[in-house]
Each structure stands twice: as structure tokens, then as C-alpha cells.
Design an enzyme around this catalytic site. Structure first.
Site, PDB file in Angstrom:
ATOM      1  N   CYS A  77       0.825  -1.211   0.000  1.00 40.89           N
ATOM      2  CA  CYS A  77       0.000   0.000   0.000  1.00 40.89           C
ATOM      3  C   CYS A  77       0.855   1.255   0.000  1.00 40.89           C
ATOM      4  O   CYS A  77       0.460   2.289  -0.545  1.00 40.89           O
ATOM      5  CB  CYS A  77      -0.949  -0.001   1.196  1.00 40.89           C
ATOM      6  SG  CYS A  77      -0.139  -0.178   2.805  1.00 40.89           S
ATOM      7  N   CYS A 112      27.778  35.039  12.189  1.00 36.68           N
ATOM      8  CA  CYS A 112      28.673  35.157  13.339  1.00 36.68           C
ATOM      9  C   CYS A 112      28.065  36.114  14.363  1.00 36.68           C
ATOM     10  O   CYS A 112      27.662  37.235  14.029  1.00 36.68           O
ATOM     11  CB  CYS A 112      30.044  35.659  12.895  1.00 36.68           C
ATOM     12  SG  CYS A 112      31.206  35.919  14.257  1.00 36.68           S
ATOM     13  N   CYS A 170      30.832  39.326  14.779  1.00 35.55           N
ATOM     14  CA  CYS A 170      31.009  40.357  13.751  1.00 35.55           C
ATOM     15  C   CYS A 170      29.844  40.469  12.781  1.00 35.55           C
ATOM     16  O   CYS A 170      29.876  41.292  11.863  1.00 35.55           O
ATOM     17  CB  CYS A 170      32.311  40.108  12.977  1.00 35.55           C
ATOM     18  SG  CYS A 170      32.253  38.644  11.903  1.00 35.55           S
ATOM     19  N   CYS A 185      34.476  31.368  11.846  1.00 30.88           N
ATOM     20  CA  CYS A 185      34.008  32.528  11.108  1.00 30.88           C
ATOM     21  C   CYS A 185      35.036  32.896  10.045  1.00 30.88           C
ATOM     22  O   CYS A 185      36.236  33.024  10.346  1.00 30.88           O
ATOM     23  CB  CYS A 185      33.774  33.701  12.051  1.00 30.88           C
ATOM     24  SG  CYS A 185      33.393  35.266  11.212  1.00 30.88           S
ATOM     25  N   CYS A 239      36.436  36.456  11.163  1.00 29.04           N
ATOM     26  CA  CYS A 239      37.210  36.479  12.411  1.00 29.04           C
ATOM     27  C   CYS A 239      38.390  35.514  12.383  1.00 29.04           C
ATOM     28  O   CYS A 239      39.321  35.626  13.191  1.00 29.04           O
ATOM     29  CB  CYS A 239      36.312  36.133  13.592  1.00 29.04           C
ATOM     30  SG  CYS A 239      34.958  37.289  13.896  1.00 29.04           S
ATOM     31  N   HIS A 280      -1.459   1.520   7.415  1.00 29.41           N
ATOM     32  CA  HIS A 280      -1.965   1.397   6.057  1.00 29.41           C
ATOM     33  C   HIS A 280      -1.832   2.737   5.355  1.00 29.41           C
ATOM     34  O   HIS A 280      -2.030   3.793   5.960  1.00 29.41           O
ATOM     35  CB  HIS A 280      -3.433   0.960   6.092  1.00 29.41           C
ATOM     36  CG  HIS A 280      -4.024   0.717   4.744  1.00 29.41           C
ATOM     37  ND1 HIS A 280      -3.506  -0.192   3.864  1.00 29.41           N
ATOM     38  CD2 HIS A 280      -5.107   1.275   4.122  1.00 29.41           C
ATOM     39  CE1 HIS A 280      -4.242  -0.209   2.758  1.00 29.41           C
ATOM     40  NE2 HIS A 280      -5.213   0.686   2.898  1.00 29.41           N
TER      41      HIS A 280
END
Length: 422
Positions: free
Chosen positions: A99, A249, A252, A299, A302, A379
Site C-alpha cells: 500500500c 557570526c 562580527c 568565522c 574572524c 496502512h
């Protein structure tokens, strides 16, 4: 590959002596190549035959009487074959716990773009005999089945040939165990895609990062071009969209983005019971996630690991959006099924709030794969709107009956199929 070795036996080429279309026979229309692409109970009164199919009348995932060959070729609830019944209303024989497969097939059989591609035999021009493991035999078997469902007059079609082809492509579907309809859909679409992939010689994937100095639009386009270098088919044209993942980030505020293709969206249901909206599910899917501690990424600005937020948005919207409602969570202690009713507008689902796409963002629902019962004993059925008559039908294996759109939204809805409005 996640698949084991597959038998490359060809099922045979379907007859092309007559072409069918959802708009009538002998249609010669074809679609041009388009490179710009990527669970409450039912309401209202039920059909008398449908009311007989409660949880107590089936076991281990299939309804007993639906595999009774003595029922002849009737595809309607308790009726006889009718030559006036529209195409696309045929039933499917339950082979034993199939099914889940029948439900998915009926949803796809009412997917207008896909059906016309098959009924007009346009797919034969795209068959990939070079790097497709099935050499076209899967899509040939699927097309033959769809053509059977779309012949005028209700009838019951035996899907054994398609099941055989699917289990050669994906051996996990061998035998007659109950399976998950979403998993079956993903494997089936992947196999059909392989069979008509326009890329006959796959180049090596490009694993280098996309230049972050490019605009977001340019990065998205580059990611999409890289995907199409290896996977480019009519199935991709119809079903594949693009997700945008953003990392911000917290120090920043620098944002970096990545893009990935998707064939469906698996959405969490933010309530165990009661009623929630599909928008609330989308909000849960796109909400910001905090990455901290061991999960902190580096980052790019950074140049060190920073606490960040991560969130998704829909970037490139597919022509057909498939939504998988996550009713069964592997993290649940007892893996119980969420019984929430997820509500949504059938004809005007606006996803612009969750999308960065500048184009159309409104969808119309045309099919639903339902799951009743539990994880271990259930089902599958389907509701689908005929793309020719625009009438809703209820598909319960070999039994097909007309239905009302008011029945479609229920706590049994599992897979939702939407088409992008033009």
C-alpha cells in the site's frame, strides 16, 4: 553508492503506437527543456465502501480484500467497470504490504508535468543507456503502469512489473515488508532520474568552495550549475529545488551562505496532538539554531571559531514541492506517531515568508499520501486531484472513489504534493 549491485535486465520498451495525454489521446505536445529550473480524521460523510476499511480490516499494512482477484477490473468502490470514468482513476492491486507503493504511485499519477512527459512518450528521447544502472527499464515500467492508470474506464492495474524494477534498482524494497512511503518516493524518483539523466558522461564533482566574494545570487547560480553538471533530467526540472543555509557570526555579524538541492522538505511538527498549521511547521524548519560549544564553526572573517546562528530558507522553488511531515521521529523514546492535524490552504499556499526567491511563491495542493495506524501496523492511502477533471479521488489500493476536498486535510496526511501556480 548506497545501493548494491543492480540487475540491468531490461523490462522492454512500451508500445509507442498510441500516445496518451491527460488532456486526451494522441497528444503530441511536449515540454521544452528548461534550464532555469531545481496527519483529526476525515470530515463529511464517507463513501460506504471506504467505511469498511477501518484499522480492524487490515493487518501488517495491507487491506485483505484488495488483493482478491475475483473483484475483476473495477476501479471504483464496489462498482463495475465504467467506460465513462475519466483517465487517471484506476486502482492498484495490493501485492501484499504494498500500500505504501500504491499510495505514492497514485500521487505521482496525478502530477501533471510528470504524467504528460510519460504519456506522450517524450521520455523515450531522454533514456540514458550509458551510466544508468537500469538502462531505462525502470522508467519504461513506470510509464507502462501510468498509461494503464490513464486509460479511459476504471480498472485495477497490477504493479508487479514496476515493483520488480524498483527492487532491482533498490534491493531494500525486495519482498513484501511494509515500508515508508517517503523513502519509497525518494528511491523511485532517484531511479527515474537516473534513467533519463541528460548527463551521459558524468564529470568529476567540483569540491572546492564557491568564492564567497560573489553575490548571493551568483553563489546560488554557481551551486546550481555544479549540480546540473552531473544531474540534469526532467525529474530534476520538476521536483528539485534549492535550499539556502546561512551562518551568521554573533561577534562580527558576518554571514556565509551555502546552497544544496532538495527533492522534498522534511518538516517537523511542533505539536504532538491537536492542530497546527503548515506555516508553523515551516517556521520550525527555518528557525534560527544556535551553534555553540563544540558545534561552533569558524568565522570566515574572524578567522577563529565563533558562536553562530544557522538558519534555512527556500531559495529556488521547485515546480512540484513535496512536503514530508515528520510524524515518526527516531529520537522519540518509543517512536510514537504524532497525531497532529496539519492544516494548510489547498489552493493558495504562500511560502514567500520562507523564501528568498524573487519569483512566484504560491502553491496549490493536488495530492496527499496518508498513513493510518501505527509505525508497526499501518496502512497507506492517497487523495489526489485529477489534473484533467479537477475532481478529488480517494485511492485505497484497488478501490477508488470520488471525494471532497474537505476530506484531504486530516491527521493521517504524511506526504503533501503541491504544484507551483503560474
Amino acid at each position: 553508492s548506497r545501493f548494491s549491485a543492480r540487475d540491468e535486465e531490461d523490462i522492454g520498451t512500451p508500445s509507442t503506437s498510441r500516445r496518451y495525454s491527460i488532456y486526451g489521446d494522441d497528444s503530441s505536445s511536449v515540454y521544452r527543456r528548461d534550464y532555469t529550473r531545481t496527519y483529526g480524521g476525515r470530515t463529511d460523510s464517507k463513501d460506504e465502501a471506504d467505511s469498511r476499511f477501518s484499522v480492524s480490516t487490515y493487518q501488517n499494512g495491507y487491506e485483505r480484500d484488495s488483493i482478491d482477484n475475483t473483484r475483476g477490473s473495477s476501479g471504483t468502490s464496489g462498482g463495475s467497470s465504467s467506460s465513462t470514468a475519466p483517465g487517471g482513476t484506476g486502482g492498484l492491486k495490493n501485492l501484499g504490504n504494498t500500500c505504501f507503493m500504491n499510495s505514492v504511485i497514485q500521487c505521482l499519477s496525478n502530477t501533471k508535468l510528470l504524467v504528460d512527459y510519460l504519456l506522450t512518450d517524450t521520455y523515450t528521447q531522454d533514456i540514458n543507456t550509458t551510466n544508468s544502472s537500469m538502462k531505462g527499464s525502470l522508467i519504461k515500467a513506470f510509464s507502462t503502469l501510468i498509461k494503464g492508470l490513464w486509460k479511459p474506464g476504471s480498472r485495477v492495474i497490477d504493479p508487479s512489473s514496476l515493483k520488480g524494477a524498483v527492487q532491482r534498482f533498490a534491493p531494500r524494497f525486495s519482498g513484501y515488508n511494509q515500508e515508508d512511503s517517503q523513502e519509497f518516493l525518494r528511491y523511485l524518483l532517484e531511479g527515474l532520474h537516473e534513467d533519463v539523466n541528460r548527463v551521459t558522461v558524468k564529470p568529476q564533482p567540483i569540491n572546492t568552495e564557491i568564492d564567497s566574494s560573489l553575490s548571493v545570487q551568483e553563489q546560488a547560480m554557481e551551486a546550481w550549475k555544479r549540480y546540473l553538471r552531473r544531474d540534469d533530467s526532467k525529474l530534476v526540472d520538476i521536483f528539485v529545488g534549492q535550499l539556502k543555509s546561512t551562518l551568521r557570526c554573533s561577534t562580527c555579524d558576518y554571514e556565509s551562505v551555502t546552497f544544496e538541492p532538495f527533492w522534498d522538505l522534511s518538516l517537523p511538527i511542533p505539536a504532538r496532538s491537536g492542530e497546527v498549521t503548515l506555516n508553523e511547521c515551516l517556521e520550525a524548519f527555518t528557525k534560527e539554531e544556535i551553534l555553540d560549544g563544540d558545534e561552533m564553526p569558524t568565522c570566515a572573517r574572524c578567522k577563529t571559531r565563533r558562536r553562530c546562528t544557522k538558519f534555512f530558507s527556500l531559495y529556488k522553488l521547485p515546480k512540484v514541492l513535496v512536503v514530508h511531515l515528520k510524524r515518526f521521529s527516531p529520537t522519540e523514546r518509543f517512536r510514537s506517531k504524532l497525531s497532529s492535524t496539519v492544516t494548510f490552504p489547498l489552493t493558495s499556499l504562500d511560502v514567500s515568508k520562507f523564501s528568498d526567491s524573487p519569483g512566484r511563491c504560491t502553491y496549490s495542493c493536488y495530492a496527499v499520501s496518508n498513513h493510518s495506524g501505527t509505525l508497526y501496523s499501518g496502512h497507506y492511502t492517497a487523495y489526489a486531484k485529477n489534473p484533467k477533471t479537477c475532481e478529488w479521488h480517494y485511492f485505497n489500493d484497488s478501490r477508488v472513489s470520488k471525494s471532497s476536498s474537505s476530506n484531504v486535510i486530516s491527521n493521517e496526511a504524511y506526504l503533501l504534493f503541491f504544484e507551483l501556480l503560474t
